[in-house]
Design an enzyme around this catalytic site. Structure first.
Site: not given
Length: 346
Positions: A17, A142
């Site tokens: 991914l 993040d």
């Protein structure tokens, strides 16, 4: 590349991914479950420093962070659930819930400006999920469009890829035996100065969310926005059609000094939510005085006496009318026949 491998005799890796300096993320199938087709899941492969001294610390941090992820995913449906975490041949793996949807990079597109109403709604959605994380005193580290998924099933925001797990890959041991992170965890443009210096705080996440909102309003990516050389503040208002209220909120979110920002996601969310207008006071309906009812024997007696006197007075009035009423020259016999008295003409 792990594509085609079966980990723990259960998780079959289907495809890659995403790949990065902090590790690789794969789509996998859970072969143990009886459904057809097999349920999908996400496998994160962490590749820490192979130094034996580092591995010992990594194991401890890995177990600790896995417990955090398990609790967060169990408490909130907008954070992926953790299914398993394990180590194989010095490599560390996390198995998490697969989120079917697209990340916000499909909504926040460079060159495209979203309206103030759209940005406000988006910020409220993100902050509502982040408030759950901050309530546990956990820093995501993040926040960026790629780590915010719009779930296809219900359209809700799902928060993925916590930075604390990524930090495991950056640990090293110096000559004195102390461990430290080689790089700061985060993404340039969304990462404030204190986080870049290795000292992230809860309000560091607020900075990232604010930069995401500014990017959506201006159509510019964070690294394209200039900064004031005198104070480090982001210059952005000239590129946005925005009200003073939202502009002030966003400027506070991305303030250079962390102590001038909202401290938590809950505080920022409260600032974005306008107070409800006061409800008009209902006009009271006049209530007629109740008819008194007797509540004891003495009260009943007084009422009965009053009614008796009224009846007696009515009777006297009738008799008096008969006695003192008008009289004429006729009389009525007891037989009911009328007789007349002859008038003499003599």
């Amino acid at each position: 590349m792990l594509v085609g491998l079966i980990l723990r005799n259960r998780y079959k890796i289907i495809k890659l991914l995403r790949s990065g300096g902090f590790g690789d993320t794969y789509l996998a199938e859970d072969l143990d479950l009886p459904q057809t087709p097999k349920p999908k899941c996400v496998v994160k492969h962490l590749k820490p420093n192979s130094n034996p001294a580092v591995l010992q610390i990594v194991r401890r941090l890995f177990d600790s962070e896995a417990q955090v992820l398990y609790k967060l995913g169990d408490d909130n449906k907008q954070i992926p659930r953790l299914f398993a975490h394990f180590e194989e041949q010095g490599q560390f793996y996390l198995v998490q819930e697969f989120v079917d949807g697209e990340d916000l990079s499909h909504e926040i597109i460079p060159g495209k400006r979203l309206s103030e109403a759209e940005v406000t709604k988006l910020l409220q959605e993100i902050l509502a999920v982040l408030a759950v994380v901050h309530k546990q005193n956990i820093i995501h580290r993040d926040i960026k469009p790629q780590n915010l998924m719009r779930r296809r099933q219900d359209g809700k925001i799902v928060l993925i890829d916590f930075g604390a797990v990524k930090e495991i890959n950056t640990l090293t041991v110096n000559t004195q035996g102390y461990t430290s992170a080689t790089v700061a965890v985060g993404t340039p443009g969304y990462m404030p100065s204190e986080q870049a210096a290795g000292e992230p705080k809860l309000c560091s996440d607020i900075y990232a969310v604010g930069m995401l909102g500014i990017s959506a309003l201006t159509g510019l990516q964070p690294h394209e926005l200039p900064k004031d050389p005198t104070n480090g503040e982001v210059i952005w208002r000239n590129w946005a059609n925005v009200s003073e209220r939202l502009a002030d909120i966003l400027s506070k979110m991305v303030s250079y000094h962390f102590n001038q920002r909202y401290r938590t996601a809950a505080e920022a969310l409260q600032a974005l939510t306008p107070p409800a207008p006061p409800k008009p006071k209902p006009i009271p309906t006049p209530v007629p005085d109740p008819i008194p009812t007797p509540t004891d024997t003495s009260s009943r007696r007084r009422i009965l006496q009053t009614l008796g006197l009224m009846s007696a007075g009515f009777g006297l009035a009738v008799v008096g009318n008969n006695i003192f009423g008008s009289r004429d020259n006729s009389s009525t016999s007891t037989t009911g026949e009328t007789t007349s008295t002859p008038i003499s003409t003599d």
